[in-house]
Every structure is written in structure tokens, then in C-alpha cells.
Design a protein around this motif. Sequence first.
Motif, short mmCIF file in Angstrom:
data_model
loop_
_atom_site.label_atom_id
_atom_site.label_comp_id
_atom_site.label_asym_id
_atom_site.label_seq_id
_atom_site.Cartn_x
_atom_site.Cartn_y
_atom_site.Cartn_z
N ASN A 228 0.85 -1.10 -0.05
CA ASN A 228 0.13 0.01 -0.10
C ASN A 228 1.15 1.21 -0.01
OD1 ASN A 228 -2.24 -1.79 0.22
ND2 ASN A 228 -2.58 -1.14 2.42
N GLU A 229 2.04 1.42 0.82
CA GLU A 229 2.85 2.58 0.72
C GLU A 229 3.48 2.84 -0.52
OE1 GLU A 229 2.67 4.47 3.07
OE2 GLU A 229 1.65 3.11 4.70
N TYR A 230 3.84 1.43 -1.28
CA TYR A 230 4.40 1.47 -2.33
C TYR A 230 3.58 2.29 -3.52
CZ TYR A 230 6.77 0.47 -6.88
OH TYR A 230 7.16 0.49 -8.08
N GLU A 231 2.14 1.90 -3.36
CA GLU A 231 1.19 2.35 -4.34
C GLU A 231 1.02 3.73 -4.25
OE1 GLU A 231 -3.52 1.41 -5.16
OE2 GLU A 231 -2.36 0.07 -4.29
N GLU A 232 0.97 4.35 -2.88
CA GLU A 232 0.85 5.56 -2.60
C GLU A 232 2.03 6.51 -3.07
OE1 GLU A 232 0.81 8.55 1.37
OE2 GLU A 232 0.03 6.39 1.63
N THR A 233 3.26 5.87 -3.02
CA THR A 233 4.33 6.68 -3.48
C THR A 233 4.25 6.71 -5.14
OG1 THR A 233 5.66 5.82 -2.03
CG2 THR A 233 6.71 6.73 -3.66
N GLN A 234 3.66 5.89 -5.59
CA GLN A 234 3.72 5.81 -7.14
C GLN A 234 2.52 6.86 -7.36
OE1 GLN A 234 5.52 4.23 -9.34
NE2 GLN A 234 6.65 3.78 -7.44
N ILE A 235 1.46 6.86 -6.85
CA ILE A 235 0.39 8.10 -6.97
C ILE A 235 0.92 9.40 -6.83
CG2 ILE A 235 -1.72 9.16 -6.17
CD1 ILE A 235 -2.78 5.98 -5.45
N LYS A 236 2.00 9.63 -5.77
CA LYS A 236 2.47 10.91 -5.47
C LYS A 236 3.34 11.17 -6.69
CE LYS A 236 2.34 10.64 -0.53
NZ LYS A 236 3.23 10.32 0.54
N LEU A 237 4.11 10.28 -7.02
CA LEU A 237 5.01 10.48 -8.33
C LEU A 237 4.35 10.82 -9.50
CD1 LEU A 237 7.78 7.94 -7.66
CD2 LEU A 237 7.99 10.33 -7.22
N THR A 238 3.20 10.25 -9.81
CA THR A 238 2.44 10.57 -11.30
C THR A 238 2.12 11.95 -11.36
OG1 THR A 238 1.35 8.45 -10.78
CG2 THR A 238 0.18 9.96 -12.23
N SER A 239 1.68 12.61 -10.41
CA SER A 239 1.35 14.11 -10.39
C SER A 239 2.65 14.98 -11.01
CB SER A 239 0.84 14.71 -9.24
OG SER A 239 1.62 14.71 -8.04
N MET A 240 3.78 14.46 -10.31
CA MET A 240 5.08 15.10 -10.85
C MET A 240 5.29 14.75 -12.26
SD MET A 240 7.05 14.93 -7.08
CE MET A 240 8.69 14.90 -8.03
N GLU A 241 5.30 13.49 -12.50
CA GLU A 241 5.66 13.37 -13.81
C GLU A 241 4.68 13.85 -14.95
OE1 GLU A 241 4.82 8.75 -13.48
OE2 GLU A 241 6.82 8.60 -12.98
N GLN A 242 3.29 14.02 -14.44
CA GLN A 242 2.61 14.76 -15.33
C GLN A 242 2.91 16.07 -15.62
OE1 GLN A 242 -1.42 13.90 -13.33
NE2 GLN A 242 -1.73 12.09 -14.37
N ALA A 243 3.19 16.97 -14.42
CA ALA A 243 3.78 18.16 -14.59
C ALA A 243 5.22 18.42 -15.66
CB ALA A 243 4.22 18.72 -13.31
N LEU A 244 5.97 17.30 -15.53
CA LEU A 244 7.06 17.40 -16.30
C LEU A 244 6.79 17.11 -17.71
CD1 LEU A 244 9.65 15.56 -14.03
CD2 LEU A 244 9.65 17.98 -14.83
N ALA A 245 5.78 16.30 -17.86
CA ALA A 245 5.13 16.12 -19.37
C ALA A 245 4.62 17.15 -19.86
CB ALA A 245 4.29 14.90 -19.52
N LEU A 246 3.92 18.08 -19.01
CA LEU A 246 3.30 19.22 -19.83
C LEU A 246 4.29 20.35 -19.90
CD1 LEU A 246 0.28 19.76 -17.23
CD2 LEU A 246 0.28 19.13 -19.68
N ALA A 247 5.60 20.27 -19.03
CA ALA A 247 6.66 21.36 -19.23
C ALA A 247 7.25 20.94 -20.78
CB ALA A 247 7.52 21.33 -18.13
N GLN A 248 7.23 19.67 -20.94
CA GLN A 248 8.11 19.49 -22.46
C GLN A 248 7.11 19.92 -23.56
OE1 GLN A 248 8.85 15.41 -22.18
NE2 GLN A 248 10.47 15.41 -20.67
N ARG A 249 6.13 20.15 -23.57
CA ARG A 249 5.11 20.55 -24.66
C ARG A 249 5.41 21.97 -25.34
NH1 ARG A 249 -0.59 18.06 -22.78
NH2 ARG A 249 0.26 16.11 -22.66
#
Length: 148
Positions: free
Chosen positions: A127-148
Motif C-alpha cells: 500500500n505504501e509503494y502504491e501511494e508513492t507511485q500516485i504521488k510521483l504520477t502528478s510530478m511526472e504529469q507536470a514534467l510532461a506538460l513542461a516538455q510540450r
Amino acid sequence: MQAICEGLQGLVSDLQVAPCPTLLKLGAVQHLSTPIQAHLCPGRSVLDGLEALHPTPAVGGLPKAGALHFIRRHEGFDRGWYAAPVGWLDNQGNGDFVVALRSALLTPQGCHLFAGCGIVQGSRPANEYEETQIKLTSMEQALALAQR
């Protein structure tokens, strides 16, 4: 909460702690938030408070000395700015700081994202691993938007 109040003893007056946490809803995650207000004692600065509180038990553990020793020996990497206090300080001594619970280190070679979870008695690793993945997802999305 107790560790924070104890850490501020002798540094502040008129310490006010919300009676119970509230739910702070962000894009993909939720946090428990307990507002704290106080006034610095004369001769004390915001930096004195930072020194007393960093790292908070949420990212450094308790008891502080033993937990930090364990983290240094077993975590396997330097946290860098992860979980550091970030904020602002002006020439009047006013400031506002938060704990950087998520951070990214960008270099010409790539990007390293940092996030973690509050491991407590009864935590389930999956569960802790899954929570960390969710937290990282928002950062990954922000970086993807910055690349556009």
C-alpha cells in the motif's frame, strides 16, 4: 504534533494548535493537515524554528537521533532536497516554510523524482509503494506538460 510542539518550546509564545486535523485535498492525493500558529519569542528567528523542527517526525522518524541514524545506514541514497524546508525569508525576519515532500532534481543527464510515505506501525509495504507511485504520477504529469 507533540514533537513539533515540543520542538517549538522556548522559541515561541501563544502556540495554537488546531484541535483536530482536517483533510487537505489536492489533485491526486489527500493529506491530513493540522494548522499551527505561534509568535516567535524576542531574539528568536524563523531560522531557529527551522533548525528545531527539521527534519519533522513525518520524514525523519522518532526518536529523532536513532531514526536518522537508521535512515543514513539503510536508505541507500542521499535525499538531497527531499523533505528539506523550502520557503522564503525577507529582510524583516518574516518567512513561510513547508516541508518539500515531493521534489525533482533536473540535470542535463535526466531527472530524479523524490516522494515518500509515512511508515507507521501497521503500514503495509504494498500500500505504501502504491501511494508513492500516485504521488510521483502528478510530478511526472507536470514534467510532461513542461516538455510540450
